[in-house]
Design a protein around this motif. Structure first.
Motif, PDB file in Angstrom:
ATOM      1  N   GLY A 240       0.840  -1.188   0.000  1.00 59.00           N
ATOM      2  CA  GLY A 240       0.000   0.000   0.000  1.00 59.00           C
ATOM      3  C   GLY A 240       0.881   1.247   0.000  1.00 59.00           C
ATOM      4  N   PHE A 241       0.269   2.404   0.180  1.00 63.14           N
ATOM      5  CA  PHE A 241       0.982   3.677   0.117  1.00 63.14           C
ATOM      6  C   PHE A 241       1.458   4.089   1.506  1.00 63.14           C
ATOM      7  CE2 PHE A 241      -1.863   3.501  -3.455  1.00 63.14           C
ATOM      8  CZ  PHE A 241      -1.097   3.999  -4.498  1.00 63.14           C
TER       9      PHE A 241
ATOM     10  N   ALA B  64     -13.409   4.830  -7.315  1.00 63.85           N
ATOM     11  CA  ALA B  64     -13.200   3.868  -6.227  1.00 63.85           C
ATOM     12  C   ALA B  64     -12.403   4.488  -5.091  1.00 63.85           C
ATOM     13  CB  ALA B  64     -12.487   2.626  -6.757  1.00 63.85           C
ATOM     14  N   THR B  65     -11.409   5.310  -5.446  1.00 61.43           N
ATOM     15  CA  THR B  65     -10.565   5.947  -4.435  1.00 61.43           C
ATOM     16  C   THR B  65     -11.346   6.960  -3.623  1.00 61.43           C
ATOM     17  OG1 THR B  65      -8.648   5.685  -5.886  1.00 61.43           O
ATOM     18  CG2 THR B  65      -8.433   7.236  -4.059  1.00 61.43           C
TER      19      THR B  65
ATOM     20  N   ILE C 123      -4.228   1.927   2.711  1.00 62.86           N
ATOM     21  CA  ILE C 123      -4.642   0.731   1.988  1.00 62.86           C
ATOM     22  C   ILE C 123      -6.143   0.794   1.665  1.00 62.86           C
ATOM     23  CG2 ILE C 123      -2.854  -0.710   3.025  1.00 62.86           C
ATOM     24  CD1 ILE C 123      -4.963  -1.805   4.927  1.00 62.86           C
ATOM     25  N   PHE C 124      -6.585  -0.120   0.833  1.00 60.49           N
ATOM     26  CA  PHE C 124      -8.004  -0.274   0.516  1.00 60.49           C
ATOM     27  C   PHE C 124      -8.523  -1.489   1.277  1.00 60.49           C
ATOM     28  CE2 PHE C 124      -6.477   2.257  -2.947  1.00 60.49           C
ATOM     29  CZ  PHE C 124      -7.542   3.077  -3.280  1.00 60.49           C
ATOM     30  N   GLU C 125      -9.489  -1.272   2.157  1.00 60.49           N
ATOM     31  CA  GLU C 125      -9.957  -2.363   3.000  1.00 60.49           C
ATOM     32  C   GLU C 125     -11.193  -3.057   2.445  1.00 60.49           C
ATOM     33  OE1 GLU C 125     -10.534  -0.637   6.817  1.00 60.49           O
ATOM     34  OE2 GLU C 125      -8.381  -0.476   7.276  1.00 60.49           O
ATOM     35  N   ASP C 126     -12.014  -2.328   1.680  1.00 60.80           N
ATOM     36  CA  ASP C 126     -13.328  -2.852   1.315  1.00 60.80           C
ATOM     37  C   ASP C 126     -13.501  -3.164  -0.161  1.00 60.80           C
ATOM     38  OD1 ASP C 126     -14.072  -2.481   4.001  1.00 60.80           O
ATOM     39  OD2 ASP C 126     -14.594  -0.391   3.615  1.00 60.80           O
TER      40      ASP C 126
ATOM     41  N   LYS D 200      -3.227  -6.515   1.035  1.00 60.43           N
ATOM     42  CA  LYS D 200      -4.166  -7.641   1.160  1.00 60.43           C
ATOM     43  C   LYS D 200      -3.456  -8.952   0.855  1.00 60.43           C
ATOM     44  CE  LYS D 200      -8.643  -5.532   0.030  1.00 60.43           C
ATOM     45  NZ  LYS D 200      -9.383  -6.103   1.167  1.00 60.43           N
ATOM     46  N   GLU D 201      -3.726  -9.959   1.665  1.00 60.30           N
ATOM     47  CA  GLU D 201      -3.134 -11.274   1.423  1.00 60.30           C
ATOM     48  C   GLU D 201      -3.841 -11.945   0.256  1.00 60.30           C
ATOM     49  OE1 GLU D 201      -1.927 -15.361   3.844  1.00 60.30           O
ATOM     50  OE2 GLU D 201      -3.102 -13.777   4.831  1.00 60.30           O
ATOM     51  N   MET D 202      -3.066 -12.453  -0.685  1.00 55.10           N
ATOM     52  CA  MET D 202      -3.607 -13.127  -1.847  1.00 55.10           C
ATOM     53  C   MET D 202      -3.681 -14.630  -1.597  1.00 55.10           C
ATOM     54  SD  MET D 202      -4.245 -10.807  -4.260  1.00 55.10           S
ATOM     55  CE  MET D 202      -4.963  -9.878  -2.878  1.00 55.10           C
ATOM     56  N   GLU D 203      -4.870 -15.193  -1.754  1.00 57.04           N
ATOM     57  CA  GLU D 203      -5.038 -16.632  -1.611  1.00 57.04           C
ATOM     58  C   GLU D 203      -4.686 -17.336  -2.927  1.00 57.04           C
ATOM     59  OE1 GLU D 203      -5.705 -17.843   1.222  1.00 57.04           O
ATOM     60  OE2 GLU D 203      -6.410 -16.082   2.321  1.00 57.04           O
TER      61      GLU D 203
END
Length: 310
Positions: A26-27, A97-98, A246-249, A283-286
């Motif tokens: 993230g930033f 989106a931002t 970060i983007f949470e949603d 974000k964790e990538m699955e």
């Protein structure tokens, strides 16, 4: 008609590793030095005596350091000068989106030019000092409490109410003034090398964050010279190095609109990094998130290709 602003927010950096760090985490917030009139730059110091009042003292450029993340909405085809100043590694974020995600904390910069506006800020800083003087004077009732008689309690209670009201007004006014200063930028200024810069052309947006780290408030630093800022910047940034925007949603693939590198030869490096990453924008990538990575890879390009094709 050619758009005067883009449908994305862009963040530029000079280093490939910085771009990869943003994609991963993230930033990251970092401190930026903003120049102000001396009285305004020292508006947090209620007892400050301007140096230009002293005989034989020349006023020095001073400012305030704010932690922030910066973006611009300059269309890519008109960003050549911006790239020269800030770098040719770039990440773009979908503007809608931002704004939806960060609406409470993202704002365009308020560009100012006239001395009339500077005078307004000087008056606001003076008013803040006047409120501070009142707070100190009304706070004297605390000393009276120690030897107060029973009969004096009602009077002291009234003094306490006046003090609390004045103190609340002082802190609210100070907070409001700081928010204005955080978003203020001169149309024309000078960079750290003394070169004239048109900040107005940068179309800057800023994100600020008020937060606490390990019980200590991490916030603005007032009344600095450029040399003092350069000396302390690394230490201040280290104190907030684990704090990211970060983007949470929403999904990273819905937010990121562009991933841009300087040359075509740099593209495979970024694609390989995305394939290996276990986190995108924090974000964790699955294992089943490979489609998100594929979408991100499709958004990787270079300024070299953009210039040749458009």
């Amino acid at each position: 008609m050619e758009a005067i602003n883009s449908s994305s927010f862009f963040h530029y950096t000079k280093r490939k590793n910085s771009l990869l760090g943003i994609l991963r985490n993230g930033f990251r917030f970092s401190y930026s030095f903003e120049t102000f009139d001396e009285m305004v730059a020292h508006s947090d110091d209620d007892n400050y005596l301007p140096k230009f009042f002293l005989l034989g003292t020349e006023p020095q450029p001073v400012g305030i350091a704010f932690p922030m993340v910066c973006f611009c909405d300059i269309p890519l085809m008109r960003a050549s000068q911006h790239r020269k100043r800030y770098g040719s590694y770039c990440i773009g974020l979908d503007k809608d989106a931002t704004l939806k995600q960060w609406s409470p904390i993202i704002n365009p910069v308020y560009y100012v030019n006239s001395s009339w506006v500077d005078n307004i800020y000087e008056k606001l800083a003076f008013h803040k000092r006047s409120l501070a003087t009142r707070v100190k004077k009304e706070q004297e009732f605390v000393v009276e409490i120690e030897n107060a008689s029973q009969a004096a309690i009602p009077e002291l209670a009234e003094k306490a109410k006046r003090y609390m009201k004045t103190a609340q007004g002082y802190y609210e006014f100070g907070h409001t003034l700081e928010q204005l200063l955080r978003l203020t930028k001169p149309c024309i200024g000078k960079d750290k090398n003394g070169k004239s810069v048109s900040y107005y052309d940068e179309r800057e947006w800023r994100v600020f964050w008020n937060y606490k780290k390990r019980g200590k408030t991490v916030d603005a630093h007032y009344g600095l010279t450029r040399e003092e800022f350069d000396k302390n910047r690394a230490e201040w940034n280290k104190a907030i190095e684990s704090d990211y925007l970060i983007f949470e949603d929403c999904l990273p693939s819905d937010v990121i609109s562009h991933i841009i590198v300087p040359k075509e030869k740099d593209v495979p490096v970024i694609i390989s990094a995305i394939k290996r990453e276990t986190h995108i924008l924090g974000k964790e990538m699955e294992l089943f998130d490979f489609d998100i990575k594929d979408l991100l890879i499709s958004k990787v390009t270079s300024f070299e290709r953009i210039e040749n094709d458009f």
